[in-house]
Structure formats: structure tokens, C-alpha cells
Design a protein around this motif. Structure first.
Motif, PDB file in Angstrom:
ATOM      1  N   LYS A  36     123.156 108.336   7.197  1.00 35.22           N
ATOM      2  CA  LYS A  36     121.955 108.554   6.392  1.00 35.22           C
ATOM      3  C   LYS A  36     120.948 107.425   6.606  1.00 35.22           C
ATOM      4  O   LYS A  36     119.742 107.671   6.727  1.00 35.22           O
ATOM      5  CB  LYS A  36     122.311 108.644   4.909  1.00 35.22           C
ATOM      6  CG  LYS A  36     122.983 109.937   4.508  1.00 35.22           C
ATOM      7  CD  LYS A  36     123.317 109.940   3.039  1.00 35.22           C
ATOM      8  CE  LYS A  36     124.070 111.193   2.646  1.00 35.22           C
ATOM      9  NZ  LYS A  36     124.467 111.173   1.223  1.00 35.22           N
ATOM     10  N   GLN A  37     121.441 106.195   6.665  1.00 33.51           N
ATOM     11  CA  GLN A  37     120.552 105.051   6.884  1.00 33.51           C
ATOM     12  C   GLN A  37     119.865 105.141   8.247  1.00 33.51           C
ATOM     13  O   GLN A  37     118.673 104.886   8.368  1.00 33.51           O
ATOM     14  CB  GLN A  37     121.328 103.726   6.771  1.00 33.51           C
ATOM     15  CG  GLN A  37     121.768 103.377   5.384  1.00 33.51           C
ATOM     16  CD  GLN A  37     120.611 103.065   4.466  1.00 33.51           C
ATOM     17  OE1 GLN A  37     119.533 102.673   4.901  1.00 33.51           O
ATOM     18  NE2 GLN A  37     120.807 103.270   3.175  1.00 33.51           N
ATOM     19  N   ARG A  39     119.260 107.878   9.915  1.00 35.89           N
ATOM     20  CA  ARG A  39     118.295 108.972   9.844  1.00 35.89           C
ATOM     21  C   ARG A  39     117.026 108.535   9.116  1.00 35.89           C
ATOM     22  O   ARG A  39     115.912 108.822   9.548  1.00 35.89           O
ATOM     23  CB  ARG A  39     118.915 110.181   9.142  1.00 35.89           C
ATOM     24  CG  ARG A  39     118.000 111.396   9.082  1.00 35.89           C
ATOM     25  CD  ARG A  39     118.659 112.597   8.442  1.00 35.89           C
ATOM     26  NE  ARG A  39     119.367 112.337   7.205  1.00 35.89           N
ATOM     27  CZ  ARG A  39     118.786 112.283   5.993  1.00 35.89           C
ATOM     28  NH1 ARG A  39     117.494 112.495   5.876  1.00 35.89           N
ATOM     29  NH2 ARG A  39     119.501 112.039   4.916  1.00 35.89           N
ATOM     30  N   LEU A  40     117.186 107.796   8.011  1.00 28.65           N
ATOM     31  CA  LEU A  40     116.024 107.305   7.271  1.00 28.65           C
ATOM     32  C   LEU A  40     115.198 106.336   8.112  1.00 28.65           C
ATOM     33  O   LEU A  40     113.963 106.369   8.080  1.00 28.65           O
ATOM     34  CB  LEU A  40     116.470 106.625   5.974  1.00 28.65           C
ATOM     35  CG  LEU A  40     116.939 107.544   4.861  1.00 28.65           C
ATOM     36  CD1 LEU A  40     117.498 106.739   3.703  1.00 28.65           C
ATOM     37  CD2 LEU A  40     115.801 108.420   4.385  1.00 28.65           C
ATOM     38  N   GLU A  43     113.226 108.368  10.610  1.00 33.33           N
ATOM     39  CA  GLU A  43     112.107 109.043   9.952  1.00 33.33           C
ATOM     40  C   GLU A  43     110.985 108.057   9.636  1.00 33.33           C
ATOM     41  O   GLU A  43     109.804 108.369   9.810  1.00 33.33           O
ATOM     42  CB  GLU A  43     112.578 109.727   8.671  1.00 33.33           C
ATOM     43  CG  GLU A  43     113.422 110.960   8.912  1.00 33.33           C
ATOM     44  CD  GLU A  43     113.951 111.567   7.622  1.00 33.33           C
ATOM     45  OE1 GLU A  43     113.664 111.031   6.530  1.00 33.33           O
ATOM     46  OE2 GLU A  43     114.673 112.582   7.714  1.00 33.33           O
ATOM     47  N   MET A  44     111.344 106.856   9.174  1.00 32.13           N
ATOM     48  CA  MET A  44     110.343 105.851   8.852  1.00 32.13           C
ATOM     49  C   MET A  44     109.625 105.398  10.124  1.00 32.13           C
ATOM     50  O   MET A  44     108.391 105.277  10.138  1.00 32.13           O
ATOM     51  CB  MET A  44     110.980 104.645   8.171  1.00 32.13           C
ATOM     52  CG  MET A  44     109.976 103.618   7.698  1.00 32.13           C
ATOM     53  SD  MET A  44     110.739 102.244   6.857  1.00 32.13           S
ATOM     54  CE  MET A  44     111.064 103.015   5.284  1.00 32.13           C
ATOM     55  N   SER A  47     107.245 108.181  11.117  1.00 29.65           N
ATOM     56  CA  SER A  47     106.066 108.287  10.263  1.00 29.65           C
ATOM     57  C   SER A  47     105.093 107.134  10.514  1.00 29.65           C
ATOM     58  O   SER A  47     103.876 107.344  10.557  1.00 29.65           O
ATOM     59  CB  SER A  47     106.464 108.345   8.791  1.00 29.65           C
ATOM     60  OG  SER A  47     107.105 107.152   8.404  1.00 29.65           O
ATOM     61  N   THR A 178     104.265 104.046  -2.917  1.00 26.53           N
ATOM     62  CA  THR A 178     104.638 103.956  -1.505  1.00 26.53           C
ATOM     63  C   THR A 178     103.430 103.594  -0.652  1.00 26.53           C
ATOM     64  O   THR A 178     103.538 102.792   0.273  1.00 26.53           O
ATOM     65  CB  THR A 178     105.236 105.292  -1.031  1.00 26.53           C
ATOM     66  OG1 THR A 178     106.269 105.692  -1.926  1.00 26.53           O
ATOM     67  CG2 THR A 178     105.795 105.171   0.368  1.00 26.53           C
TER      68      THR A 178
END
Length: 188
Positions: A36-37, A39-40, A43-44, A47, A178
Motif C-alpha cells: 500500500k505504501q 502504491r501511495l 500515486e503521489m 500526481s 492538502t
């Protein structure tokens, strides 16, 4: 006596299987968390890279828009003629290609700003400079400059320097937390 020893060994074996199962489930949870980390983080990164690509495109469009100045009317004023005839030392240039294209149409040449002046002006604006000085043959009339209101970015950075948290800044400026955090990361 041997039956008691066998019973104790059997209980110990059951306990060891129980601990092995518990350790296996904890290891599986840790691996899931690690995935999960990752993947995050991807994604970051995606972005942020998309945001930077959009900023680059927007900057390129700005530079192109600043290079293309609408054609003046048939009668040019004296300052326009003077600006068109000045040399390349920080002054606007007359675009020679447009002179050749429009020679038969009786139009004035387009006036373009050199890229280095545009880039300097843009970088000064990003840093937060309040005025851009352009050397001109005639001194401009002296005017009292009113203090310009701070941009959103300047307000956020100023509040952060005052020790306010991202949540406090977001509430005061009615923006997303954010968004504020991302902007502060870019300015740090």
C-alpha cells in the motif's frame, strides 16, 4: 511417565504451531502495508509529475502568448515606432519575418519581447517581486506605488513563517489542507 512426556511434547508442538500461524499473519499484514505504501508513493509521484507537467505547459503557453503581440492599427504612434526601431539591449524588437510577410499589406511590424526579458520577469514574479524594471530612454513619471496585495502563495508562506499550521492556514484562507501542504512543500 512417558505418556506425560508425550502429552507435554504434544502441547508444546500445538503452541509452536499457534505461534507460527500468528507470526505468519503479522508478516502478511506487514507485506500488505508495504504494498500500500509503495502504491501511495507511486500515486503521489504521478500526481506531482502531472502537476509539474501542467505548470510547464502553462509556462510555455504564457511565453508564446507574450511573444505574439496583436498587430497595431495602420497608424502607429511615435512610441510604437521608437520601440520598433530600438536595438536588442533589453528593448522590444521588431519581428523581421512579419515585416516581409506584411510588406504588401501596408501593416506595421509586430513587436516581440526577447525571451530573456520575459523569463526574467516571470522568475521575478514567482519569487514575489512587486515590480519589474525595464530601462527606457525616457524616465517614467514618478508615481507613488501603492503596496500591492499579497498573492495567495505569499500569504501562505508568510503565515507558515509566523508558525501557523497547515490546518489553520487552510481554514483562514478557505482552501484545502492538502493544497496548503503541497504549496508549502514546494516553497520549502
Amino acid at each position: 511417565m512417558t505418556t506425560i512426556l508425550i502429552a507435554v511434547l504434544f502441547v508444546l508442538q500445538l503452541l509452536s504451531f499457534y505461534f507460527i500461524i500468528i507470526l505468519n499473519t503479522k508478516l502478511a499484514k506487514f507485506k500488505d502495508l508495504e504494498k500500500k505504501q509503495e502504491r501511495l508513493m507511486r500515486e503521489m509521484d504521478d500526481s506531482i509529475s502531472l502537476y509539474l507537467a501542467e505548470m510547464k505547459d502553462e509556462n510555455n503557453r504564457l511565453i508564446q502568448a507574450l511573444q505574439v503581440v496583436p498587430k497595431p492599427q495602420k497608424t502607429a504612434t511615435v512610441p510604437q515606432k521608437r520601440a520598433a526601431s530600438q536595438n536588442n539591449q533589453g528593448q522590444p524588437l521588431a519581428h523581421k519575418e512579419s515585416q516581409t510577410k506584411d510588406a504588401g499589406r501596408d501593416h506595421e511590424p509586430r513587436i516581440l519581447m526577447p525571451k530573456n526579458i520575459v523569463a526574467n520577469a516571470y522568475s521575478r514574479q514567482q519569487v514575489g517581486a512587486t515590480s519589474v524594471q525595464v530601462t527606457s530612454p525616457e524616465p517614467p513619471p514618478v508615481q507613488k506605488e501603492e503596496p500591492q496585495p499579497l498573492t495567495l502563495e505569499q500569504q501562505i508562506v508568510q503565515m507558515a513563517k509566523q508558525g501557523k499550521t497547515a490546518e489553520e492556514i487552510a481554514k483562514k484562507l478557505q482552501k484545502g489542507k492538502t493544497e496548503i501542504e503541497l504549496l508549502l512543500k514546494f516553497h520549502s
